[in-house]
Motif scaffolding. Sequence first.
Motif, short mmCIF file in Angstrom:
data_model
loop_
_atom_site.label_atom_id
_atom_site.label_comp_id
_atom_site.label_asym_id
_atom_site.label_seq_id
_atom_site.Cartn_x
_atom_site.Cartn_y
_atom_site.Cartn_z
N PRO A 124 65.68 37.85 39.70
CA PRO A 124 65.13 38.62 38.58
C PRO A 124 64.74 40.03 39.01
O PRO A 124 64.34 40.27 40.15
CB PRO A 124 63.91 37.81 38.15
CG PRO A 124 64.20 36.42 38.63
CD PRO A 124 64.94 36.59 39.92
N GLY A 128 59.19 44.01 33.71
CA GLY A 128 59.61 44.95 32.68
C GLY A 128 61.09 45.27 32.70
O GLY A 128 61.60 45.86 31.75
N ALA A 129 61.79 44.86 33.75
CA ALA A 129 63.23 45.13 33.83
C ALA A 129 63.99 44.14 32.97
O ALA A 129 63.57 42.99 32.78
CB ALA A 129 63.71 45.05 35.28
N THR A 130 65.11 44.57 32.42
CA THR A 130 65.93 43.71 31.57
C THR A 130 67.15 43.16 32.30
O THR A 130 67.86 42.32 31.75
CB THR A 130 66.40 44.49 30.33
OG1 THR A 130 67.14 45.65 30.75
CG2 THR A 130 65.22 44.92 29.48
N GLU A 131 67.40 43.62 33.50
CA GLU A 131 68.57 43.16 34.25
C GLU A 131 68.14 42.57 35.59
O GLU A 131 67.13 42.99 36.18
CB GLU A 131 69.55 44.31 34.47
CG GLU A 131 70.16 44.84 33.18
CD GLU A 131 71.21 45.92 33.46
OE1 GLU A 131 71.39 46.26 34.65
OE2 GLU A 131 71.82 46.40 32.50
N ASP A 132 68.92 41.61 36.05
CA ASP A 132 68.66 41.02 37.36
C ASP A 132 69.12 41.96 38.47
O ASP A 132 69.90 42.90 38.25
CB ASP A 132 69.40 39.68 37.49
CG ASP A 132 68.84 38.63 36.55
OD1 ASP A 132 67.70 38.81 36.07
OD2 ASP A 132 69.55 37.64 36.29
#
Length: 201
Positions: A124, A128-132
């Motif tokens: 992950p 707050g990040a949307t991408e792995d």
Amino acid sequence: MRSRSGHAVAAALAAAVLVLGAGCASGSGSPPVPAPSSAPGPAASAEPAEDDAASPETPDAPVLAFGATHVFADGNAVTVSAPVAGAAVAGAPFPRSLEVTVTVRNGTPVAEDLSRFGFDASVPGPPGATEDREAPAVDDGPSGALAPGEQRTFPLRFGLPDPGPAEVTVEVAKADQTAPGQDVPGSDEAPGAVVDYEGLV
């Protein structure tokens, strides 16, 4: 000989008869008054029916626990063992490494090229990040031919960008090939060509 009053009465009656006769003749020749008609309103325009059917979506890849075996539609099977975290790999800018043991079995009647199987790992992203984030491989993938009914086991290592425990996903994708070593572009992203293994390391 009639009196003046008798002549007057007779004249009055004759005039009344003439007036009534003229009225009857006039009424019998008049055309009937048409009933008021209402003009039809404009036809309601038919709205085209909206297609509420959702567009078909590509199904998500199955997610398995480490140690499980996945059999692809063509009969090939893959098993990814429980991951083991280790020390950093020399020369790799990552604090830890991840090693899994992979077993591929050829369940088809023809020889298979192991290079058609691709392996990727990810963890992950930060809060707050949307991408792995990618956990890049530090070893080369498998290669060589696998005869019908044969299976082969080999280790794979990846660099882990996190020093502490993390949820790791190892993705196995199988590409179609037109000839040994010649992958069909995009076939390793088609429905049924991908399986994910997830677990905490």
